[in-house]
Design a protein around this motif. Structure first.
Motif, mmCIF file in Angstrom:
data_model
loop_
_atom_site.group_PDB
_atom_site.id
_atom_site.type_symbol
_atom_site.label_atom_id
_atom_site.label_comp_id
_atom_site.label_asym_id
_atom_site.label_seq_id
_atom_site.Cartn_x
_atom_site.Cartn_y
_atom_site.Cartn_z
ATOM 1 N N ALA A 7 83.113 -39.887 30.066
ATOM 2 C CA ALA A 7 82.521 -39.483 28.793
ATOM 3 C C ALA A 7 83.401 -39.366 27.759
ATOM 4 C CB ALA A 7 81.949 -38.055 29.063
ATOM 5 N N GLY A 8 82.848 -39.776 26.586
ATOM 6 C CA GLY A 8 83.583 -39.611 25.295
ATOM 7 C C GLY A 8 84.801 -40.475 24.893
ATOM 8 N N ALA A 9 84.964 -41.604 26.111
ATOM 9 C CA ALA A 9 86.333 -42.091 25.824
ATOM 10 C C ALA A 9 86.422 -43.054 24.706
ATOM 11 C CB ALA A 9 86.400 -43.187 27.243
ATOM 12 N N ARG A 10 87.626 -43.122 24.232
ATOM 13 C CA ARG A 10 87.670 -43.907 22.843
ATOM 14 C C ARG A 10 88.784 -44.988 23.281
ATOM 15 N NH1 ARG A 10 89.652 -40.895 17.640
ATOM 16 N NH2 ARG A 10 91.156 -40.056 19.254
ATOM 17 N N LEU A 11 88.659 -46.091 22.591
ATOM 18 C CA LEU A 11 89.658 -47.237 22.580
ATOM 19 C C LEU A 11 90.126 -47.342 20.841
ATOM 20 C CD1 LEU A 11 91.464 -49.416 24.002
ATOM 21 C CD2 LEU A 11 89.406 -50.906 23.443
ATOM 22 N N ILE A 12 91.583 -47.155 20.781
ATOM 23 C CA ILE A 12 92.217 -47.463 19.552
ATOM 24 C C ILE A 12 93.035 -49.002 19.845
ATOM 25 C CG2 ILE A 12 93.573 -47.032 17.779
ATOM 26 C CD1 ILE A 12 93.138 -43.971 18.287
ATOM 27 N N GLY A 50 103.372 -47.010 16.034
ATOM 28 C CA GLY A 50 104.179 -46.185 16.412
ATOM 29 C C GLY A 50 103.589 -44.600 16.305
ATOM 30 N N GLU A 51 103.050 -44.291 15.247
ATOM 31 C CA GLU A 51 102.307 -43.163 15.169
ATOM 32 C C GLU A 51 101.037 -42.943 16.028
ATOM 33 O OE1 GLU A 51 102.195 -41.535 10.879
ATOM 34 O OE2 GLU A 51 103.096 -43.640 10.712
ATOM 35 N N LEU A 52 100.112 -44.137 15.826
ATOM 36 C CA LEU A 52 99.089 -44.069 16.661
ATOM 37 C C LEU A 52 99.262 -43.523 17.994
ATOM 38 C CD1 LEU A 52 97.118 -47.061 14.882
ATOM 39 C CD2 LEU A 52 96.623 -44.582 14.729
ATOM 40 N N TYR A 53 100.460 -44.061 18.676
ATOM 41 C CA TYR A 53 100.667 -43.708 19.975
ATOM 42 C C TYR A 53 100.421 -42.079 20.176
ATOM 43 C CZ TYR A 53 101.623 -48.465 21.650
ATOM 44 O OH TYR A 53 101.498 -49.769 22.229
ATOM 45 N N ALA A 54 100.827 -41.471 19.248
ATOM 46 C CA ALA A 54 100.623 -39.889 19.310
ATOM 47 C C ALA A 54 99.340 -39.316 19.798
ATOM 48 C CB ALA A 54 100.903 -39.217 18.025
ATOM 49 N N LEU A 55 98.230 -40.210 19.582
ATOM 50 C CA LEU A 55 96.940 -39.860 19.856
ATOM 51 C C LEU A 55 96.576 -40.367 21.438
ATOM 52 C CD1 LEU A 55 94.884 -41.183 16.745
ATOM 53 C CD2 LEU A 55 95.754 -38.859 17.239
ATOM 54 N N ALA A 56 97.544 -40.976 22.036
ATOM 55 C CA ALA A 56 97.109 -41.741 23.562
ATOM 56 C C ALA A 56 97.284 -40.647 24.483
ATOM 57 C CB ALA A 56 98.141 -42.570 23.607
ATOM 58 N N ASP A 57 96.193 -40.490 25.338
ATOM 59 C CA ASP A 57 96.280 -40.056 26.576
ATOM 60 C C ASP A 57 96.774 -40.912 27.657
ATOM 61 O OD1 ASP A 57 94.821 -37.166 26.240
ATOM 62 O OD2 ASP A 57 93.331 -38.590 25.488
ATOM 63 N N ALA A 58 96.368 -42.350 27.407
ATOM 64 C CA ALA A 58 97.236 -43.107 27.824
ATOM 65 C C ALA A 58 97.166 -44.347 27.074
ATOM 66 C CB ALA A 58 96.305 -43.698 29.330
ATOM 67 N N ALA A 59 98.127 -45.339 27.422
ATOM 68 C CA ALA A 59 98.205 -46.439 26.660
ATOM 69 C C ALA A 59 98.255 -48.088 27.433
ATOM 70 C CB ALA A 59 99.806 -46.439 26.139
ATOM 71 N N LEU A 112 92.516 -44.064 25.000
ATOM 72 C CA LEU A 112 93.351 -45.056 25.361
ATOM 73 C C LEU A 112 93.796 -46.039 23.868
ATOM 74 C CD1 LEU A 112 94.751 -47.094 27.537
ATOM 75 C CD2 LEU A 112 92.573 -48.471 27.319
ATOM 76 N N VAL A 113 95.281 -46.085 23.791
ATOM 77 C CA VAL A 113 95.766 -46.740 22.578
ATOM 78 C C VAL A 113 96.192 -48.196 23.231
ATOM 79 C CG1 VAL A 113 97.249 -46.951 20.878
ATOM 80 C CG2 VAL A 113 96.286 -44.660 21.057
ATOM 81 N N ALA A 114 95.771 -49.163 22.809
ATOM 82 C CA ALA A 114 96.229 -50.414 23.118
ATOM 83 C C ALA A 114 97.092 -51.055 22.048
ATOM 84 C CB ALA A 114 95.065 -51.497 23.544
ATOM 85 N N ALA A 128 92.018 -53.028 35.762
ATOM 86 C CA ALA A 128 92.108 -52.114 34.435
ATOM 87 C C ALA A 128 91.153 -50.833 34.528
ATOM 88 C CB ALA A 128 91.940 -53.087 33.324
ATOM 89 N N GLU A 129 89.936 -51.227 35.001
ATOM 90 C CA GLU A 129 88.979 -50.181 34.911
ATOM 91 C C GLU A 129 89.332 -49.091 35.939
ATOM 92 O OE1 GLU A 129 84.507 -49.639 37.185
ATOM 93 O OE2 GLU A 129 85.489 -51.498 37.437
ATOM 94 N N GLN A 130 90.051 -49.347 37.204
ATOM 95 C CA GLN A 130 90.277 -48.452 37.972
ATOM 96 C C GLN A 130 91.346 -47.336 37.549
ATOM 97 O OE1 GLN A 130 88.533 -47.597 40.626
ATOM 98 N NE2 GLN A 130 87.180 -49.289 40.220
ATOM 99 N N LEU A 131 92.346 -48.183 36.975
ATOM 100 C CA LEU A 131 93.678 -47.301 36.221
ATOM 101 C C LEU A 131 93.065 -46.608 34.959
ATOM 102 C CD1 LEU A 131 96.845 -47.071 36.639
ATOM 103 C CD2 LEU A 131 96.823 -48.755 35.143
ATOM 104 N N PHE A 132 92.387 -47.112 34.266
ATOM 105 C CA PHE A 132 92.089 -46.264 33.138
ATOM 106 C C PHE A 132 90.917 -45.095 33.276
ATOM 107 C CE2 PHE A 132 92.636 -50.468 30.882
ATOM 108 C CZ PHE A 132 94.022 -50.362 30.448
#
Length: 447
Positions: free
Chosen positions: A284-289, A337-346, A259-261, A400-404
């Protein structure tokens, strides 16, 4: 303009100009804005003497901040490529736009002086523009009036007015009506914007529907991002060199759901961070940027303190350990703008307070579904994303929890929402060329 209102407006500009001479340096936006304007008219005059080639036309574009600057950049870059004989000047108002302006391929870039009569005349004397074009909505009454009196063609691109915009209030309309009326060409984003622009004072015969140039900007940037860059490579979720679409179609268990915020404020983080505490336990393994809108130490430190308090590893972008960190904290501007390329969701910030939602189009262009706070009714793109299923609002930690969890843990739902998000962006491409054609007509009228 009402004489009394005009006097008050002029007095406010004069006071701000005087404050700029004595304001102490500081980290806050106001302090930076004032200090940056010291000696500003001398800078304009200096460039006017040494850089202005009066044998060539000059297009002057003004955009108050980065969002509007992105709209203007599409016109400036096309103008540079197709009309190299035209000189380009770019001005901005907010200090957050200064790094952006420094990267533009223009002949002159600087802050716009406060809107006093003396400053307007000095800037026009220095730049001697062939046309002055505003981006989105901001017009400056004194500058516009003086440019009009000199016969400078005036325009506006990507013009949009939200239904509840403060510009529709009685005082704002009284202050700005004449400036809007003076515009020769206005490219509105959509027909309902055109109707509201007319209510502000824009003449019907000056209006045309050209769309929003940001769609071209974000689509082009998404296509051109180098996924093997030093910025993205250490954070890539998969070592395979494959298009993000192919990676996105893979099983989530083989990747690191990310998730890129972007452009977050403390009001956003008060929901986002507690929500993330729950998401990490379910995916499992979720990451937040996370990239705060203003990455000052005063904003970054509380996020790092939250990490220590919750025993969640928070590592700053580029620091040792970022490859495996659960939360990567972005401490600089210009890379989101570049980091959004890593996003599965934003998640895009600004929807939990009154300052306004930031751009949801950037992550959408990468095919990432976009979440945002509940105050999005005045953000056209967010409304469109919610309507098409490419985005959704969250109002609290439970939302937020349910959507993500759904987006990061369910590949089919994520792919479909992302497809809809990108389809919305693709539908708006072409606005930049239509807007450029309008600006070209303004320049032709000056010759």
């Amino acid at each position: 303009m009402n004489p009394l209102l005009g006097w008050a407006y002029g007095a406010a500009g004069t006071f701000a100009s005087l404050a700029a001479r004595v304001a102490p340096a500081g980290e806050g936006k106001l302090a930076r804005s004032l200090v940056a304007r010291r000696g500003i008219l001398d800078r304009y005059r200096s460039w006017g003497r040494s850089g202005r080639d009066v044998s060539r036309p000059l297009l002057w574009m003004h955009a108050p901040s980065v969002g509007e600057g992105l709209q203007a950049r599409e016109i400036l870059e096309r103008m540079r490529a197709r009309h190299p004989e035209v000189q380009l000047a770019y001005t901005f108002f907010s200090p957050s736009a200064a790094p952006f302006a420094a990267r533009l391929d223009v002949d002159f870039a600087d802050y716009l002086p406060f809107d006093t009569l003396a400053a307007a005349r000095a800037t026009l004397d220095a730049l001697r523009p062939s046309a002055l074009v505003y981006a989105k909505l901001d017009v400056w009454p004194t500058l516009t009036r003086e440019a009009r009196q000199r016969g400078v063609p005036l325009g506006m691109v990507s013009a949009t007015v939200a239904p509840g915009s403060s510009r529709t209030g009685t005082l704002a309309r009284a202050l700005l009506h004449d400036a809007y009326r003076a515009l020769d060409r206005v490219g509105a984003v959509a027909s309902d914007d055109g109707a509201r622009l007319e209510a502000l004072g824009v003449r019907g015969d000056a209006l045309e529907i050209t769309g929003d140039t940001r769609y071209d900007q974000v689509a082009r940037r998404a296509r051109s991002v180098d996924r093997a860059s030093p910025l993205l490579t250490p954070l890539s979720a998969s070592p395979r060199e494959a298009p993000r679409d192919e990676q996105r179609a893979a099983s989530p268990s083989s990747l690191r759901p990310t998730l890129v915020a972007g452009s977050t404020w403390p009001a956003d983080e008060s929901v986002l961070l507690p929500g993330w505490e729950r998401v990490r336990a379910r995916v499992a393994g979720a990451r937040l940027i996370i990239a705060p809108h203003e990455p000052t130490e005063g904003h970054l430190a509380p996020i790092e303190a939250w990490g220590r308090r919750t025993h969640i590893a928070v590592v700053r972008l580029g620091a040792a350990g970022q490859e495996t960190a659960e939360v990567v904290l972005v401490d600089r501007v210009g890379v989101l703008g570049e980091l959004y390329a890593l996003a599965d969701a934003a998640f895009v910030g600004g929807g939990f307070h009154d300052a306004g939602l930031h751009s949801v189009l950037e992550p959408a262009a990468f095919g990432a579904p976009v979440a945002f706070g509940p105050r999005f009714a005045n953000a056209r793109d967010a409304v469109l994303l919610a309507e098409c299923g490419g985005g959704a609002p969250v109002s609290n930690v439970d939302d937020a929890e349910q959507l993500f969890v759904r987006w990061l843990g369910t590949s089919a739902e994520r792919r479909e929402a992302g497809r809809r998000a990108r389809a919305l962006v693709d539908s708006g491409v072409g606005a930049a060329d239509r807007s450029l054609a309008m600006v070209e007509r303004l320049l032709s009228a000056a010759r």
